[in-house]
Design an enzyme around this catalytic site. Structure first.
Site, PDB file in Angstrom:
ATOM      1  N   HIS A   1      -1.207   0.245  -6.365  1.00  0.00           N
ATOM      2  CA  HIS A   1      -0.761  -0.760  -5.390  1.00  0.00           C
ATOM      3  C   HIS A   1      -1.892  -1.341  -4.538  1.00  0.00           C
ATOM      4  CE1 HIS A   1      -0.896   2.717  -2.692  1.00  0.00           C
ATOM      5  NE2 HIS A   1      -0.795   1.887  -1.658  1.00  0.00           N
TER       6      HIS A   1
ATOM      7  N   LYS B   1      -8.038  -3.978  -3.151  1.00  0.00           N
ATOM      8  CA  LYS B   1      -8.959  -3.759  -2.025  1.00  0.00           C
ATOM      9  C   LYS B   1     -10.407  -3.602  -2.481  1.00  0.00           C
ATOM     10  CE  LYS B   1      -5.696  -1.976   1.378  1.00  0.00           C
ATOM     11  NZ  LYS B   1      -5.220  -0.834   2.177  1.00  0.00           N
TER      12      LYS B   1
ATOM     13  N   HIS C   1      -5.802  -8.895  -0.908  1.00  0.00           N
ATOM     14  CA  HIS C   1      -5.930  -7.782  -1.855  1.00  0.00           C
ATOM     15  C   HIS C   1      -4.805  -7.761  -2.892  1.00  0.00           C
ATOM     16  CE1 HIS C   1      -3.060  -5.560   0.736  1.00  0.00           C
ATOM     17  NE2 HIS C   1      -2.870  -4.764  -0.307  1.00  0.00           N
TER      18      HIS C   1
ATOM     19  N   HIS D   1       4.391  -6.027  -2.687  1.00  0.00           N
ATOM     20  CA  HIS D   1       4.727  -4.835  -1.908  1.00  0.00           C
ATOM     21  C   HIS D   1       4.457  -4.966  -0.407  1.00  0.00           C
ATOM     22  CE1 HIS D   1       0.431  -3.571  -2.107  1.00  0.00           C
ATOM     23  NE2 HIS D   1       0.717  -2.756  -1.111  1.00  0.00           N
ATOM     24  N   HIS D   2       3.894  -6.113   0.014  1.00  0.00           N
ATOM     25  CA  HIS D   2       3.742  -6.366   1.454  1.00  0.00           C
ATOM     26  C   HIS D   2       4.721  -7.420   1.953  1.00  0.00           C
ATOM     27  CE1 HIS D   2       0.500  -3.771   2.743  1.00  0.00           C
ATOM     28  NE2 HIS D   2      -0.160  -4.046   1.637  1.00  0.00           N
TER      29      HIS D   2
ATOM     30  N   ASP E   1       4.597   2.997   1.142  1.00  0.00           N
ATOM     31  CA  ASP E   1       3.255   2.648   1.607  1.00  0.00           C
ATOM     32  C   ASP E   1       3.217   2.584   3.136  1.00  0.00           C
ATOM     33  OD1 ASP E   1       0.558   1.770   1.406  1.00  0.00           O
ATOM     34  OD2 ASP E   1       1.204  -0.315   1.617  1.00  0.00           O
TER      35      ASP E   1
END
Length: 344
Positions: free
Chosen positions: A235, A239, A264, A288-289, A317
């Protein structure tokens, strides 16, 4: 023209063999070990009209047999180790020959340990070795024939089935090794990215494990569960494209720096897109954000517009991040953490 009349027993045997071939073909539909073992045990139970089926295996570096799978039974069976000199299963492995024991109470070879541990009563056993050429894998036990006794014709069926069971298990073992290597590689890659920021040490492993558990809890199975693990591992791989001075900054990020951090997920998508097998996993990582209220990134999706796997990764997360120390704050308590996650 001469017409050949086929006898009823011949026709019956021909039909049985065809049926058997179709059943054996089912062993090769999947490469997933659990699915293959399930198909084999269920098929053998049906063919021999038996109460249970157990498959024992011997690992190359061990001098005992262990339960590989069983059609019905307790998890305690997995703990049992049977020496090669013990039991019917040990005799069959050692002598590489099938064996019928229609009354185990009269057999000195019968190992009572399994029945004593599980409370199950074994009455009769048909056991046959599993192997290909000179290589031996283990033993199959067919337990308690429901309609009478095991017969010599059952041994013939065993001879026919045995190599196919061995091939199916060898394929599964090979697939397992490849899968283990794949997971090892992506974990190493993810940990290399994680090493850029000492504050996130162990984060990848925790997100992998928790994502799997949460995915299982909401009812995901098979490949979807596996995808949850993979997405959990990868995930944050984007980065790798974020400068260290931003990742490791001990103070709150500026607006400009936060915009860079947000990239990222795009970098992760670009890294994984050339790998066709990642097509079902990329959305979980890319989104996922996102937030349920639509205030997340990269696209401001909300509610069920966000893919389920992405929602799972997002919860895990966020929970792990808030439960860990960061350069700019200490870890939150479990109570505060839970409140924040569900507020988001």
């Amino acid at each position: 023209m001469e017409v050949q009349v086929l006898s009823r027993p011949f026709l019956k045997m021909t039909i049985f063999k065809k049926s058997l071939i179709y059943k054996i073909a089912g062993f090769f539909i999947s490469l997933e070990t659990k699915e293959i073992l399930k198909r084999i045990t269920e098929t053998l139970e049906e063919i021999f009209n038996a109460e249970r089926v157990s498959i024992f295996r011997k690992k190359e570096d061990r001098n005992y047999l262990e339960f590989y799978t069983f059609s019905r039974g307790e998890d305690e069976l997995k703990k049992i180790k049977i020496e090669l000199s013990k039991g019917i299963v040990g005799w069959v492995y050692k002598n590489n020959r099938p064996l019928i024991v229609n009354d185990v109470s009269k057999s000195k070879m019968f190992y009572k340990g399994v029945d004593e541990l599980t409370g199950f009563k074994t009455n009769s056993i048909l056991a046959f070795p599993l192997g290909l050429k000179k290589r031996r894998y283990g033993v199959v036990e067919i337990i308690n024939k429901k309609d009478g006794k095991f017969k010599r014709k059952d041994l013939k069926i065993c001879e026919l089935i045995s190599p196919f069971v061995a091939i199916a298990l060898e394929n599964a073992a090979l697939f397992e090794k490849i899968e283990e290597m794949f997971f090892g590689m992506i974990r190493s890659f993810a940990k290399a990215v994680e090493a850029k920021d000492p504050y996130t040490s162990g984060h990848v492993e925790r997100v992998e494990n928790l994502s799997y558990l949460l995915a299982k809890k909401v009812g995901l199975k098979g490949n979807e569960l596996k995808n949850a693990k993979i997405a959990g591992i990868l995930h944050d791989i984007g980065k790798i494209g974020i400068p260290d001075e931003i990742l490791k900054k001990p103070k709150k990020l500026t607006k400009e720096e936060y915009e860079i951090i947000k990239k990222h997920v795009l970098y992760a998508k670009e890294i994984l897109e050339p790998i066709s097998e990642m097509k079902d996993i990329i959305p979980a990582i890319y989104y996922h954000h996102e937030r349920y209220d639509g205030k997340g990134y990269p696209e401001g999706k909300k509610g069920e517009e966000i893919p389920l796997l992405a929602r799972i990764i997002s919860i895990v997360d966020a929970f792990d991040a808030m439960a860990s120390d960061r350069p700019y704050r200490k870890a939150l308590s479990a109570k505060k953490n839970t409140k924040r996650v569900f507020k988001k």
